[in-house]
Motif scaffolding. Structure first.
Motif, PDB file in Angstrom:
ATOM      1  N   VAL A   3       0.916  -1.284   0.033  1.00 29.93           N
ATOM      2  CA  VAL A   3      -0.141  -0.084  -0.065  1.00 29.93           C
ATOM      3  C   VAL A   3       0.872   1.096   0.051  1.00 29.93           C
ATOM      4  O   VAL A   3       1.784   1.445   0.930  1.00 29.93           O
ATOM      5  N   THR A  12      -3.663   0.519  -3.111  1.00 26.60           N
ATOM      6  CA  THR A  12      -3.020  -0.690  -3.107  1.00 26.60           C
ATOM      7  C   THR A  12      -2.560  -1.190  -4.235  1.00 26.60           C
ATOM      8  O   THR A  12      -3.117  -1.077  -5.375  1.00 26.60           O
ATOM      9  N   ASP A  14      -0.585  -4.357  -6.179  1.00 26.81           N
ATOM     10  CA  ASP A  14      -0.519  -5.948  -6.069  1.00 26.81           C
ATOM     11  C   ASP A  14      -0.686  -6.501  -7.610  1.00 26.81           C
ATOM     12  O   ASP A  14      -0.409  -6.030  -8.581  1.00 26.81           O
TER      13      ASP A  14
END
Length: 122
Positions: A3, A12, A14
């Motif tokens: 984050v 975020t 990912d």
């Protein structure tokens, strides 16, 4: 997954599940493209507002696409396409050029990645 924080905002970062992530957010490369598009558009909108405070840019859209090459995986070029009604051509041409020259993200990456700006009028 990680984050990132900027001022009072967080994002975020990912990887997709097929790349062993949890798909909780975009990947870093996707954020680079989003950052370029967001920076370019916000710079354009500021330049347009300065040019004509009554201008309506709701139908102006920006699409950013990157071409990936391997070893090491990276973007070899990025295409930024602005779509807008032909009726706005004269009004937005100057602010579009100001955005291309004034976007911090574009100015930061342009010596490393070829960035091409095009306009599609409808």
């Amino acid at each position: 997954m990680s984050v990132g924080h900027a001022r009072d905002h967080s994002v975020t970062i990912d990887r997709p599940k097929e790349k062993d992530g949890t798909d909780a957010g975009p990947m870093g490369g996707e954020l680079l493209l989003l950052s370029l598009g967001g920076c370019y558009l916000s710079t354009f909108l500021a330049a347009l507002q300065a040019e004509d405070p009554e201008a309506d840019a709701r139908d102006v859209h920006v699409r950013v696409e990157g071409t990936l090459v391997p070893a090491p995986t990276r973007f070899s070029e990025i295409a930024v396409t602005v779509s807008a009604p032909a009726a706005l051509r004269d009004l937005i041409s100057k602010p579009l050029l100001k955005a291309e020259r004034g976007c911090i993200v574009h100015n930061s990456i342009r010596d490393a990645i070829a960035v091409h700006f095009t306009h599609a009028w409808f």
